[in-house]
Each structure stands twice: as C-alpha cells, then as structure tokens.
Design an enzyme around this catalytic site. Structure first.
Site, PDB file in Angstrom:
ATOM      1  N   LYS A 191       0.825  -1.206   0.000  1.00  0.00           N
ATOM      2  CA  LYS A 191       0.000   0.000   0.000  1.00  0.00           C
ATOM      3  C   LYS A 191       0.860   1.257   0.000  1.00  0.00           C
ATOM      4  O   LYS A 191       0.655   2.170  -0.797  1.00  0.00           O
ATOM      5  CB  LYS A 191      -0.948  -0.016   1.199  1.00  0.00           C
ATOM      6  CG  LYS A 191      -1.825   1.214   1.309  1.00  0.00           C
ATOM      7  CD  LYS A 191      -1.296   2.155   2.362  1.00  0.00           C
ATOM      8  CE  LYS A 191      -2.097   3.435   2.395  1.00  0.00           C
ATOM      9  NZ  LYS A 191      -1.606   4.322   3.456  1.00  0.00           N
ATOM     10  N   ASP A 200      -6.219   1.127   0.744  1.00  0.00           N
ATOM     11  CA  ASP A 200      -6.272   1.208   2.196  1.00  0.00           C
ATOM     12  C   ASP A 200      -7.671   0.794   2.654  1.00  0.00           C
ATOM     13  O   ASP A 200      -8.478   0.319   1.862  1.00  0.00           O
ATOM     14  CB  ASP A 200      -5.955   2.618   2.671  1.00  0.00           C
ATOM     15  CG  ASP A 200      -7.051   3.586   2.290  1.00  0.00           C
ATOM     16  OD1 ASP A 200      -7.904   3.216   1.466  1.00  0.00           O
ATOM     17  OD2 ASP A 200      -7.080   4.699   2.821  1.00  0.00           O
TER      18      ASP A 200
END
Length: 215
Positions: A121, A139
């Site tokens: 991420k 996320d």
DNA sequence: ATCCCGAGGG
DNA sequence: CCCTCTGGAT
C-alpha cells in the site's frame, strides 16, 4: 447496471464533484511523504499531521533520520498507533535508503517494499504520488468503498481490490481515483452508518440498492 | 465497542 | 491463511 457502467458513473460523478482531490497528509518532499505514509497505518491523517512537524524539524532529511536513536524518536511517535514498530521502521527505512539506495528513496514498488515499514500500500502511494505511476494503493477506505458500491466483487484482500480496480480505471485516472475513494470513504461512505443521504453515487451503488430494497 | 490511508511474522 | 502491534477519536 454492468460493472463498466458502474465505473463510468462513479468516475463521471467524481470528476464533476471532486476534480482536485488529493491527500490530506502534510508533506513537502518524497522523504516527508514516505515518513507520513509509514506513520499513517491504522491512524488518522489528522493525527499523523500533528506528529510529523516535530519529526521533520528534528530529522530534516533521510540522512538525519538514519542517525536517529530509538530513545530520541520514540517520544515523537508515542501518541499514534504502534509507536514501537513505527519507530523501528522509520530508523530502519532511513538506514536502508542510505546504505542500499545511495540516499535516494527508491522509485519502484519492488524496491520500496524492501524498506522496513513499507508494504504494498505504501509503495503504491509513493510511486503513484511522486512518480506518476498508475498504481492503486488500497487502504481501508478504498477497500470498503469499492466493495460497497460494487466496483469490486468478492474482493477479500487489498491486492484483489487493487487488481479489480485497475481493470476498469484508465491509467491516467488511477491517481485521482485513489483519492476520490479515500475522501469519499472518510467523509461520506464512512465505516459505521454511511451517509447515503448525502451521497451522489446512490444510483450506481449496490449497497444503497440493498438497504432500500430491504425496507 | 469500533475504526483509522498497514506491516511483519508465523 | 492467521495473529500481533497499539493510541486516540467517536
């Protein structure tokens, strides 16, 4: 409504209503962005922004951070989630950037992931924001909002969400779409009791169709 | 009690 | 796949 039509509706809506969406993390350069994103795990941007000024003042660049000690840095991170891990990660990250990458923060996902505290991420955020690569960082907001609307189907991991989104979002819109979904998730499509009454995506949203049908 | 721009280790 | 790390806001 087909998936293609759903994506088209969502993109069109955000292009009209949030054409300039961007991160709410405060940073001036790639080093500061990387630190802020590492700190942002399971923590709100607002709280990260309260802690980073002192960190950036004391450690103005990655070289300075590489010489930080745990005892020095920990108090500056104490008030956010996982301060122990994040203190170690930040110092380890800076040391690896100095030792293995000539002091330059890497520009590719495979290299970034090698850094302590940097997962997929975070690597996607850096390469997308700093280097304009069409990578989708997933996320908690992107994951939840995509699933609710129906942009993803049965996605059980962030990686599955990432791949499904990339399949339908044009490369040049991946960066802005990432921020659209985050900000929508933060202020409208919130985790608990989403504000469907304020949401312009209702005509294309599977979640809204379900809760209205259930009435 | 649940959630917040997750990552690392088993 | 699972678990742990962990503070502050709501």
């Amino acid at each position: 409504m087909t998936k293609k039509e759903r994506f088209a509706f969502v993109i069109s809506y955000f292009e009209q209503h949030a054409p300039n969406a961007e991160t709410e993390l405060i940073y001036d350069n790639p080093y500061q962005l990387l630190v802020a994103v590492i700190l942002s795990a399971q923590c709100t941007d607002k709280r990260v922004n309260l802690t980073t000024p002192a960190i950036f003042e004391r450690y103005p660049d990655v070289e300075a951070l590489s010489h930080a000690t745990f005892e020095e840095l920990f108090p500056l991170i104490r008030s956010i989630s996982y301060p122990n891990n994040k203190t170690k990660h930040l110092i380890g990250m800076a040391q690896m950037v100095i030792d293995d990458f000539n002091g330059e923060i890497p520009a590719t996902v495979p290299e970034l992931i090698k850094l302590p505290g940097v997962g997929r991420k975070t690597a996607n955020v850096i390469t997308s924001v700093v280097h304009q690569q069409p990578n989708m960082a997933v996320d908690t907001h992107v994951f939840r909002v995509s699933a609710r609307i129906g942009l993803t189907t049965n996605a059980k991991t962030p990686l599955q969400t990432e791949l499904q989104l990339l399949k339908y979002i044009p490369k040049e819109k991946v960066y802005i779409a990432h921020h659209w979904l985050i900000l929508h998730g933060r202020y409208i499509c919130i985790a608990r009791n989403p504000k469907c009454g304020e949401c312009g995506l209702r005509p294309a949203c599977k979640y809204y169709q379900q809760i209205t049908k259930a009435q």
